[in-house]
Scaffold this motif. Structure first.
Motif, mmCIF file in Angstrom:
data_model
loop_
_atom_site.group_PDB
_atom_site.id
_atom_site.type_symbol
_atom_site.label_atom_id
_atom_site.label_comp_id
_atom_site.label_asym_id
_atom_site.label_seq_id
_atom_site.Cartn_x
_atom_site.Cartn_y
_atom_site.Cartn_z
ATOM 1 N N ILE A 91 39.559 -10.408 23.257
ATOM 2 C CA ILE A 91 40.609 -9.420 22.953
ATOM 3 C C ILE A 91 39.987 -8.181 22.301
ATOM 4 C CG2 ILE A 91 42.318 -11.275 22.682
ATOM 5 C CD1 ILE A 91 42.277 -10.355 19.603
ATOM 6 N N CYS A 92 40.833 -7.218 22.032
ATOM 7 C CA CYS A 92 40.403 -5.915 21.520
ATOM 8 C C CYS A 92 39.593 -6.039 20.224
ATOM 9 C CB CYS A 92 41.646 -5.065 21.272
ATOM 10 S SG CYS A 92 41.318 -3.524 20.425
ATOM 11 N N VAL A 95 41.213 -4.569 17.018
ATOM 12 C CA VAL A 95 42.178 -5.466 16.375
ATOM 13 C C VAL A 95 41.448 -6.456 15.475
ATOM 14 C CG1 VAL A 95 43.870 -7.308 16.769
ATOM 15 C CG2 VAL A 95 43.891 -5.295 18.231
ATOM 16 N N ASN A 123 54.176 2.553 22.630
ATOM 17 C CA ASN A 123 53.751 1.629 23.677
ATOM 18 C C ASN A 123 52.654 2.247 24.530
ATOM 19 O OD1 ASN A 123 55.656 3.537 24.543
ATOM 20 N ND2 ASN A 123 55.866 2.438 26.478
ATOM 21 N N ALA A 124 52.024 3.341 24.051
ATOM 22 C CA ALA A 124 50.963 3.968 24.849
ATOM 23 C C ALA A 124 49.867 2.957 25.144
ATOM 24 C CB ALA A 124 50.400 5.170 24.113
ATOM 25 N N CYS A 125 49.706 2.034 24.219
ATOM 26 C CA CYS A 125 48.791 0.908 24.432
ATOM 27 C C CYS A 125 49.580 -0.333 24.036
ATOM 28 C CB CYS A 125 47.560 1.089 23.561
ATOM 29 S SG CYS A 125 46.600 -0.398 23.338
ATOM 30 N N ASN A 126 49.647 -1.313 24.915
ATOM 31 C CA ASN A 126 50.432 -2.506 24.585
ATOM 32 C C ASN A 126 49.844 -3.277 23.413
ATOM 33 O OD1 ASN A 126 51.324 -1.915 27.444
ATOM 34 N ND2 ASN A 126 52.674 -3.585 26.901
ATOM 35 N N THR A 127 48.532 -3.151 23.243
ATOM 36 C CA THR A 127 47.906 -3.855 22.125
ATOM 37 C C THR A 127 48.400 -3.314 20.790
ATOM 38 O OG1 THR A 127 46.001 -4.416 23.469
ATOM 39 C CG2 THR A 127 45.659 -4.442 21.107
ATOM 40 N N ILE A 129 51.348 -2.887 20.032
ATOM 41 C CA ILE A 129 52.520 -3.704 19.687
ATOM 42 C C ILE A 129 52.069 -5.059 19.133
ATOM 43 C CG2 ILE A 129 54.649 -4.758 20.560
ATOM 44 C CD1 ILE A 129 54.741 -2.511 22.671
ATOM 45 N N LYS A 130 51.091 -5.652 19.804
ATOM 46 C CA LYS A 130 50.609 -6.950 19.314
ATOM 47 C C LYS A 130 49.958 -6.796 17.939
ATOM 48 C CE LYS A 130 51.184 -9.930 21.503
ATOM 49 N NZ LYS A 130 52.482 -10.630 21.636
ATOM 50 N N ARG A 371 41.694 -3.011 27.913
ATOM 51 C CA ARG A 371 42.216 -3.017 29.294
ATOM 52 C C ARG A 371 42.980 -1.741 29.581
ATOM 53 N NH1 ARG A 371 40.904 -7.881 26.716
ATOM 54 N NH2 ARG A 371 40.150 -9.306 28.297
ATOM 55 N N THR A 372 43.564 -1.139 28.570
ATOM 56 C CA THR A 372 44.348 0.078 28.775
ATOM 57 C C THR A 372 43.488 1.131 29.450
ATOM 58 O OG1 THR A 372 45.172 -0.436 26.569
ATOM 59 C CG2 THR A 372 45.986 1.570 27.575
ATOM 60 N N LEU B 87 38.763 -8.876 33.142
ATOM 61 C CA LEU B 87 40.182 -8.754 33.486
ATOM 62 C C LEU B 87 40.717 -10.091 33.950
ATOM 63 C CD1 LEU B 87 40.019 -5.378 35.417
ATOM 64 C CD2 LEU B 87 40.909 -5.749 33.117
ATOM 65 N N CYS B 114 51.827 -5.327 29.938
ATOM 66 C CA CYS B 114 50.510 -5.282 29.301
ATOM 67 C C CYS B 114 49.777 -4.102 29.901
ATOM 68 C CB CYS B 114 49.728 -6.578 29.527
ATOM 69 S SG CYS B 114 49.194 -6.810 31.220
ATOM 70 N N ASP B 115 48.640 -3.775 29.339
ATOM 71 C CA ASP B 115 47.924 -2.589 29.793
ATOM 72 C C ASP B 115 47.343 -2.784 31.179
ATOM 73 O OD1 ASP B 115 48.445 -1.236 27.364
ATOM 74 O OD2 ASP B 115 47.030 -2.600 26.422
ATOM 75 N N ALA B 116 46.965 -3.996 31.482
ATOM 76 C CA ALA B 116 46.429 -4.270 32.811
ATOM 77 C C ALA B 116 47.521 -4.105 33.873
ATOM 78 C CB ALA B 116 45.858 -5.681 32.852
ATOM 79 N N ARG B 118 50.171 -2.217 33.780
ATOM 80 C CA ARG B 118 50.520 -0.810 34.024
ATOM 81 C C ARG B 118 49.459 -0.126 34.879
ATOM 82 N NH1 ARG B 118 52.485 2.222 28.743
ATOM 83 N NH2 ARG B 118 50.903 0.956 27.739
ATOM 84 N N ASN B 119 48.210 -0.468 34.597
ATOM 85 C CA ASN B 119 47.140 0.069 35.437
ATOM 86 C C ASN B 119 47.288 -0.389 36.883
ATOM 87 O OD1 ASN B 119 44.767 1.687 34.331
ATOM 88 N ND2 ASN B 119 45.074 0.221 32.669
ATOM 89 N N GLN B 139 60.756 -1.225 25.489
ATOM 90 C CA GLN B 139 59.871 -1.959 24.572
ATOM 91 C C GLN B 139 60.408 -1.895 23.153
ATOM 92 O OE1 GLN B 139 56.677 -3.291 25.777
ATOM 93 N NE2 GLN B 139 55.642 -1.571 26.701
ATOM 94 N N GLU B 342 45.163 -10.591 27.257
ATOM 95 C CA GLU B 342 45.152 -10.170 25.859
ATOM 96 C C GLU B 342 46.416 -10.598 25.090
ATOM 97 O OE1 GLU B 342 43.149 -6.763 24.938
ATOM 98 O OE2 GLU B 342 43.531 -7.084 22.826
ATOM 99 N N GLU B 346 46.298 -13.309 22.040
ATOM 100 C CA GLU B 346 46.674 -12.895 20.682
ATOM 101 C C GLU B 346 47.809 -13.756 20.129
ATOM 102 O OE1 GLU B 346 45.166 -8.276 20.972
ATOM 103 O OE2 GLU B 346 47.192 -8.791 21.580
#
Lengths: 438, 391
Positions: A91-92, A95, A123-127, A129-130, A371-372, B87, B114-116, B118-119, B139, B342, B346
């Protein structure tokens, strides 16, 4: 008239003042922590500093505090601690470094971080939020999500006046109003609309200047390195957004760069190859990473990072102070959407940059942590090659985790890339002289 | 053309329950998605929607087939070079299905789960000529503006689908679709009642197959299938065994291999799970009277399940999981996550801390849809279960 004495002071001023402001920001956070004061945790894409600064809330940017641990080469210790706590290696890294800092009671290599009183995220990056959910559970403090709808399909972005855009804008405005109410509850202060306008005014100056800074780097030679110098500028753009100090800094930065452009003053290296950087920098070997390129005369003239990590303020959106909340909603919608676009549709961003910056190569740097930014890079590169046929290099590593950064492998690939560029240039020169001889 | 004129899966009809379930398993295990191809062969259009939730009623009302894009156990030979490392597999295999021609779509829709994901919409759009959209589900469902926003977003999606389907979606067609899907939701709830109350009546992989088929065939036909088989399942005379009751958490997006589910079902009773939770996302009937799109929007915000990829202050995920475990009278839970997922990875940390506090036993693992060997995992699960039974 600028004198020689002034000039010596002017050149490099942005870096010096940026570093000083950065230390100032950390010192403020340390003082806040020591005094047990309130602080907001926010992120670079849609920080809502415009609202938080209206309430005088110190802001912690955990992306920035995390990357600092990598630059200072202690990230691996923090990653280990977070993994011991249960977080996966996959994961990131930002974080995990932050989790470890929080588990250490806010102790950071640059000082003491205050705990969050509130966290605000988009929400520009979903992470984001987590990540916010982690603090919510750790501290029991409120977390507020500003949901900013992004582009629905490539090339279909809508703008003010369009009914789809207006629906999105209303949604964002409603949420901003709800955030203001939450800030009032948390701080015990009433929302001061005049102060809000003042903050927006400073943000306008910063956005206008940031747009100009990026535009100026189309100069040949480039005035600054988009990866190294640019990261300093970004730090100020985020941490001081909406402040007088931030506005002054950027006005002075524009002054410096305009002077350099007018006098054809580039950087300390001889610029041989102009490069675009796509992705997030390799912070575990930040300086060395750049040297691998600069040793060949390669300089980064622009990057998608300077776009998305500024929250899209590169577009220079100007808030209408006569209608501040609606305008903030519109500005957030356009800017954060643009930040997302420069990650998800980075092929479009690269094409736009390539138009004005005389690019010799594009460096794609996907990273394990994010991943973003990284998911679409391989496909975007294919598209870029098809559309623009600019030579490119694809190197995977990480922004935090040195376990997946192999400098030797990186160097081999970068050297080969430059050898290819040199050969390409020689062939082009031969072809040109050949055609002239005929 | 309407959805009811094309039938894509007849193999189960007029067969014993065992043989009918075998046909269902065969369909679900195959990465060829023959039901979708049959739909196309009959002249139908297909809208593929990526995990987790999409209001399929809008697609259905346009006479198109909603296809739940959920990856597949295939090698991503064509798709691999479009992605980097680190990924999750489902991105690549979903693209592979389209690139290899196994599944042909007229529209692709992803979500900001998730970011993946959306990509993925951007990547898909660069590689196929048909529209590739993102449905921006809210969201921040806690905002007072979320229902109005979602209503507009659904209406925007209605316009997109109308253009692809080349037809108008009328309110009555939407109301009819909601009715069809309400029936489906009721039948799926009934299936899960069986799993929770009498898990010995249905094998884990059979229940999974029955759910999974919903995302690859017309819902009217799926309703027929469930309405026929569920009573037959209830009439079984299997005896209850002394098995540990387990909840599986972590199947909201990438799906565990069918054989993994089969293996788990051999060891314990899977009494509840979040496999393909998007097909069961709305937990109650959606209102049929009034504005159908508003009804769907309100149902999403007010009457929906939970997953690692949705943040809702009213639904802390660890609380929801504990409710699921207690609601199913489970002894323990398997906390799984797809490799490189991810949000799933988490969430595992949050879950483990909450379950520790509640003294609920759990087993943490990762999976990938392309896994083929389960020996080691099977041994670990057996050890975990034995520990629960005898420690």
């Amino acid at each position: 008239m600028t004198t020689l004495e002034d000039t010596n002071d002017l050149i490099g001023r942005g870096n010096r003042e940026g570093a000083a402001l950065f230390r100032e920001w950390f010192a403020e956070l340390g003082q806040t922590a020591a005094a047990g004061g309130q602080a907001a945790y926010v992120f670079v894409m849609g920080s809502t500093n415009e609202i938080l600064k209206t309430f005088d809330l110190p802001v912690v940017f955990p992306e920035i505090t995390s990357l600092q641990t990598a630059v200072r080469r202690v990230a691996h210790e923090l990653l280990d601690e977070a993994e011991d706590y249960g977080y996966s290696p996959d994961i990131c890294g930002y974080v995990k470094a932050d989790v470890a800092v929080q588990l250490r009671g806010g102790k950071h290599p640059m000082g003491q971080l205050p705990s969050p009183t509130i966290s605000v995220l988009t929400n520009a990056c979903n992470t984001y939020i987590k990540w916010g959910e982690i603090w919510e559970r750790m501290y029991g403090t409120p977390m507020f999500t500003i949901d900013v709808p992004g582009t629905r399909q490539a090339g279909t972005q809508t703008f003010s006046g369009n009914s789809d855009f207006e629906a999105d804008r209303r949604y964002v405005e409603t949420q901003l109003g709800e955030l203001i109410s939450l800030c009032e509850n948390v701080t015990g202060k009433s929302f001061d609309i005049d102060k809000f306008r003042e903050v927006l005014g400073h943000a306008n100056t910063m956005s206008r200047c940031w747009n100009r800074v990026l535009e100026l780097n189309a100069a040949r030679p480039a005035l600054f390195n988009a990866v190294t110098d640019g990261t300093i500028f970004l730090g100020v753009a985020n941490a001081f957004r909406g402040t007088e100090a931030g506005a002054l800094y950027f006005e002075r930065l524009v002054e410096e760069l305009e002077y350099k452009a007018a006098n054809n003053i580039g950087q300390t290296i001889e610029e041989k190859y102009r490069l675009l950087f796509v992705g997030v920098p390799c912070y575990p070997i930040f300086r060395r990473f750049n040297e691998l390129f600069s040793e060949w005369g390669g300089t980064f003239v622009n990057s998608t990072y300077l776009w998305f990590a500024s929250g899209g303020t590169n577009r220079g959106f100007q808030y209408d102070l006569a209608d501040p909340l609606a305008s903030l909603a519109e500005g957030m919608l356009l800017s954060v959407r643009d930040a997302m676009d420069s990650m998800f549709y980075q092929d479009v961003a690269v094409a736009e940059m390539a138009k004005d910056f005389n690019i010799d190569g594009v460096i794609y740097h996907p990273i394990k942590s994010c991943r973003t930014v990284s998911t679409g890079l391989a496909d975007g590169r294919r598209q870029m090659t098809k559309d623009l046929d600019i030579p490119s290099l694809f190197i995977e590593s990480d922004m935090m985790d040195r376990r997946v950064v192999s400098e030797a492998q990186m160097k081999n690939r970068i050297d080969a890339f430059f050898e290819g560029l040199a050969t390409r240039r020689q062939h082009a020169a031969v072809a040109t002289s050949g055609s002239q001889g005929r | 053309m309407t959805m009811t004129t094309i039938r894509v899966f007849d193999e189960w009809r007029d067969k014993s329950l065992e043989d009918a379930l075998l046909e269902c398993r065969d369909q679900v295990e195959s990465p060829e998605f023959e039901t979708v191809q049959r739909w196309r062969d009959a002249g139908g259009k297909v809208a593929g929607h990526f995990q987790v939730y999409f209001p399929e009623e809008i697609i259905h009302a346009a006479g198109m087939l909603p296809f739940k894009v959920r990856g597949a156990p295939v090698e991503p030979d064509r798709a691999d070079s479009h992605f980097g490392s680190y990924l999750c597999s489902i991105l690549k295999t979903s693209m592979e299905l389209a690139m290899s021609g196994r599944v042909e779509l007229d529209l692709f829709i992803s979500h900001p789960i998730c970011d993946a994901a959306r990509n993925l919409a951007a990547i898909w759009g660069r590689n196929f000529d048909y529209p590739s959209q993102i449905l921006y589900l809210p969201q921040n469902p806690n905002s007072a503006g979320s229902v109005e926003y979602l209503l507009h977003e659904y209406d925007r999606m209605r316009r997109v689908i109308e253009e692809v389907a080349d037809c108008q979606i009328t309110p009555s067609a939407l109301a009819n679709s909601i009715t069809v899907f309400n029936t489906n939701r009721r039948l799926l709830r009934e299936l899960y009642d069986i799993k929770r109350e009498t898990p010995w009546l249905i094998a884990a992989e059979d229940a999974y197959a029955l759910v999974s088929l919903a995302g690859m065939m017309p819902r009217e036909e799926h309703n027929e299938l469930l309405a026929t088989l569920l009573p037959m399942i209830r009439e079984r005379t299997n005896k209850a065994e002394d098995r540990v009751r387990i909840v599986f958490e972590g199947g909201f997006c990438e799906q565990p291999p069918f054989d993994l589910i089969r293996m788990l079902g051999r060891i314990c009773y899977l009494v509840d799970d979040d496999f393909l939770i998007g097909l069961r996302w709305i937990t109650q009937d959606v209102a049929v009277d009034g504005d159908p799109l508003r009804n769907l929007a309100e149902a999403y915000v007010e009457d929906s399940s939970y997953s690692s990829v949705q943040h809702d202050l009213r639904k802390p995920k660890e609380t929801m999981l504990i409710n699921r475990i207690r609601g199913a009278k489970a002894d323990a839970t398997i906390l799984a996550a797809a490799k490189m997922c991810e949000p799933g990875l988490e969430e595992q940390v949050t879950y483990t801390h909450a379950l520790d506090a509640e003294q609920i036993a759990y087993f943490v693992t990762e999976f990938e849809e392309n896994m083929t060997s389960f020996d080691s995992l099977e041994l670990q699960v057996e050890t975990f279960v034995e520990h629960l039974l005898f420690a």
